[in-house]
Design a protein around this motif. Structure first.
Motif, short mmCIF file in Angstrom:
data_model
loop_
_atom_site.label_atom_id
_atom_site.label_comp_id
_atom_site.label_asym_id
_atom_site.label_seq_id
_atom_site.Cartn_x
_atom_site.Cartn_y
_atom_site.Cartn_z
N PRO A 1 8.05 22.66 27.31
CA PRO A 1 8.84 21.60 26.66
C PRO A 1 8.08 20.29 26.44
N ALA A 2 6.77 20.27 26.61
CA ALA A 2 6.01 19.04 26.41
C ALA A 2 5.94 18.68 24.92
N ARG A 3 5.89 17.39 24.63
CA ARG A 3 5.80 16.90 23.25
C ARG A 3 4.32 16.66 22.91
N LEU B 1 -3.74 16.80 22.16
CA LEU B 1 -3.55 15.40 22.52
C LEU B 1 -2.06 15.14 22.75
N VAL B 2 -1.74 14.62 23.92
CA VAL B 2 -0.35 14.33 24.26
C VAL B 2 -0.25 12.90 24.79
N PRO B 3 0.91 12.26 24.67
CA PRO B 3 1.09 10.91 25.24
C PRO B 3 0.92 10.94 26.75
N PRO B 4 0.61 9.80 27.35
CA PRO B 4 0.41 9.76 28.81
C PRO B 4 1.61 10.27 29.60
N ASP B 5 2.84 9.97 29.11
CA ASP B 5 4.01 10.39 29.87
C ASP B 5 4.29 11.90 29.74
N ALA C 1 2.82 18.76 30.11
CA ALA C 1 2.05 19.72 29.31
C ALA C 1 1.17 20.60 30.20
N ILE C 2 0.57 20.00 31.20
CA ILE C 2 -0.28 20.78 32.11
C ILE C 2 0.57 21.67 33.01
N GLY C 3 1.68 21.11 33.50
CA GLY C 3 2.54 21.88 34.39
C GLY C 3 2.07 21.79 35.82
N ARG C 4 2.96 22.16 36.74
CA ARG C 4 2.61 22.12 38.16
C ARG C 4 1.49 23.13 38.43
N GLU C 5 0.39 22.62 38.99
CA GLU C 5 -0.81 23.41 39.28
C GLU C 5 -1.34 24.13 38.04
N GLY C 6 -1.12 23.50 36.84
CA GLY C 6 -1.67 24.03 35.59
C GLY C 6 -0.95 25.24 35.05
N GLN C 7 0.26 25.52 35.53
CA GLN C 7 0.95 26.74 35.12
C GLN C 7 1.33 26.73 33.65
N ASN C 8 1.81 25.60 33.13
CA ASN C 8 2.29 25.56 31.75
C ASN C 8 1.16 25.80 30.75
N ASP D 1 -7.40 22.69 26.04
CA ASP D 1 -7.70 21.54 26.89
C ASP D 1 -6.69 20.44 26.58
N ILE D 2 -5.94 20.02 27.60
CA ILE D 2 -4.96 18.95 27.42
C ILE D 2 -5.67 17.60 27.60
N LYS D 3 -5.51 16.70 26.62
CA LYS D 3 -6.17 15.40 26.64
C LYS D 3 -5.15 14.28 26.48
N ASN D 4 -5.41 13.17 27.15
CA ASN D 4 -4.61 11.96 26.98
C ASN D 4 -4.93 11.34 25.63
N SER D 5 -3.92 11.21 24.78
CA SER D 5 -4.16 10.74 23.41
C SER D 5 -4.68 9.31 23.38
#
Length: 471
Positions: free
Chosen positions: A323-325, A342-346, A351-358, A371-375
């Motif tokens: 459900p990450a934006r 690229l996802v917003p800080p919040d 997006a990563i999920g608990r322990e990278g599960q998502n 690779d999830i990055k802070n936009s």
């Protein structure tokens, strides 16, 4: 020898057939084989303490047991070859002895003789062997029927009932269909769900994972609660649109047993619609989540994300991280299927999920390295430089791999060429036979006219003309 009576033989066969759920003919065959093994044991015990066992492995291959269901008894029969001089009394019989009852007997013929020992002579060891072999043969037949029954099962999901526990495995009773007897299946620890309560007589839906042949126990059924096929089956049964074919499940990524207990089981399902007017995600979720709730209840509260599949990898990756934006998806290495998201800080932790599960499940679902990055902190120039190095390293590794494969292929070709040259110089016996067969085939395929011409030329060369005079 007289028939050895077994009172109640027919009732015994019927009782075993009903108890083991086996055909009566199968029980009869198992009983005959067990009695024959008992006879072998009886014969071997006669030599205990006298000398070494004189019987080879296939010594009793010409022996058989005949069941008489009318008289309720059995006979041990031996097939013997008629010879002049007997070297083995168990396999041969003298012609003179046979001619006393059959004058037309000839050497080389086979006769069947009754060699049944008296019931009192059979002995306890032979009787115990018969009992053990019969039990083993019946178990083997049961397992063989299980393997045949479940190997080609169209519906791989079964209803199972817990009956006992062995070490960390759960032994469950399953049936392949209505009216079929229950058989045992093993649910290993790695295929169990952490939220399941495996108490006695509790029922679960299980996925038939494997019908395997084990050396000691024969055919065994292995079932799973963690297999992704179970999720597919549950959605197919709850969503009519999937049954009708207007909605299809494209991919499933499941983590039923997370690395730690801090993370719960989770599944991502990618669905697509064949018809434009049908919403595949809405169809799977149902009104107020009624359909997906049935699936969640069967999986004991497992979290399930249903996302829409897309042929566009950018859109598909963005959907998979629900459900990450997501703000931007950059395909930094399309050939190596590597993307930066690229996802917003919040939204970073979501997006990563608990322990990278998502993100781990999203990567499995899409087949892309994500690779999830802070936009707000993303430096495109430095990131592109780092990716370029990775691409260069990957291409170098691929080049080395191709060179190694080409070198190996060249070595194999050279070795094959050298083997062919050596076989020409030093042909093997089978090569000579092949050459003879080829020569014979070529001669047979020679046209008739050429054969006749060859014969005529040979005849002319052998004839002596009068004008030539003596040679």
């Amino acid at each position: 020898m007289a028939l050895v009576l077994l009172p109640g033989l027919n009732n015994l066969i019927d009782d075993i057939s009903e108890e083991k759920k086996l055909p009566a003919q199968v029980v009869e065959t198992a009983l005959r084989e067990a009695l024959l093994k008992g006879y072998e044991r009886y014969r071997r015990t006669l030599y205990l303490g006298i000398n070494e066992n004189p019987f080879e492995e296939e010594y009793f291959s010409n022996f058989d047991v005949g069941l008489d269901l009318d008289e309720e008894g059995y006979r041990v029969l031996a097939s013997k070859i008629i010879v002049d001089e007997v070297e083995s009394e168990d396999h041969q019989i003298a012609l003179s002895e046979v001619m006393q009852v059959a004058e037309d007997a000839q050497i080389g013929d086979t006769v069947v003789l009754d060699v049944t020992p008296e019931k009192e002579e059979f002995g306890r060891m032979a009787a115990a062997t018969t009992k053990q072999v019969l039990a083993q043969k019946l178990r083997d037949q049961q397992r063989r029927m299980i393997q045949e029954e479940f190997a080609d099962l169209e519906d791989p999901v079964l209803t199972a009932r817990v009956i006992r526990f062995e070490r960390q495995s759960v032994i469950m009773a399953v049936s392949s269909g209505l009216g079929r007897p229950e058989v045992e299946a093993e649910l290993p620890r790695r295929d169990q769900l952490p939220n399941d309560n495996y108490r006695a007589n509790a029922t679960f839906k299980v996925f038939l994972k494997e019908v395997s042949e084990t050396p000691r126990r024969g055919p065994q059924l292995f079932v799973s609660r963690s297999n992704a096929g179970l999720v597919v089956y549950l959605f197919e049964n709850e969503v009519p649109e999937i049954q009708e074919g207007s909605v299809r499940i494209v991919a499933v990524a499941r983590e039923a047993n997370p690395p730690t207990r801090a993370v719960g089981p989770r599944t991502k399902v990618a669905v697509d619609s064949i018809e434009r007017e049908v919403d595949p995600v809405g169809a799977c979720i149902g009104a107020r989540g009624s359909r997906i709730q049935q699936v969640v209840n069967e999986l004991r509260g497992e979290k399930i994300d249903v996302i829409r599949w897309s042929a566009d990898p950018v859109q598909y990756i963005s959907n998979s991280l629900s459900p990450a934006r997501v703000e931007v998806v950059r395909l930094v290495d399309p050939e190596g299927q590597h993307a930066h998201v690229l996802v917003p800080p919040d939204q970073l932790s979501l997006a990563i999920g608990r322990e990278g599960q998502n993100v781990r499940l999203a990567a499995r679902l899409t087949g892309w390295k994500i690779d999830i990055k802070n936009s707000q902190e993303y430096d495109q120039e430095s990131e592109d430089s780092a990716v370029a190095e990775l691409i260069s390293q990957r291409e170098e590794e691929e080049s080395l791999q191709r060179e190694a494969e080409e070198r190996l292929a060249a070595e194999q070709a050279a070795r094959a060429e050298e083997d062919a040259r050596l076989r020409e110089l030093y042909p093997l016996p089978e090569d000579d036979e092949e050459n003879i067969e080829e020569s014979t085939t070529e001669l047979e395929e020679l046209p008739i006219s050429e054969n006749e011409e060859a014969k005529q030329n040979e005849g002319l060369s052998n004839e002596q003309s009068p004008e030539d005079g003596p040679r």
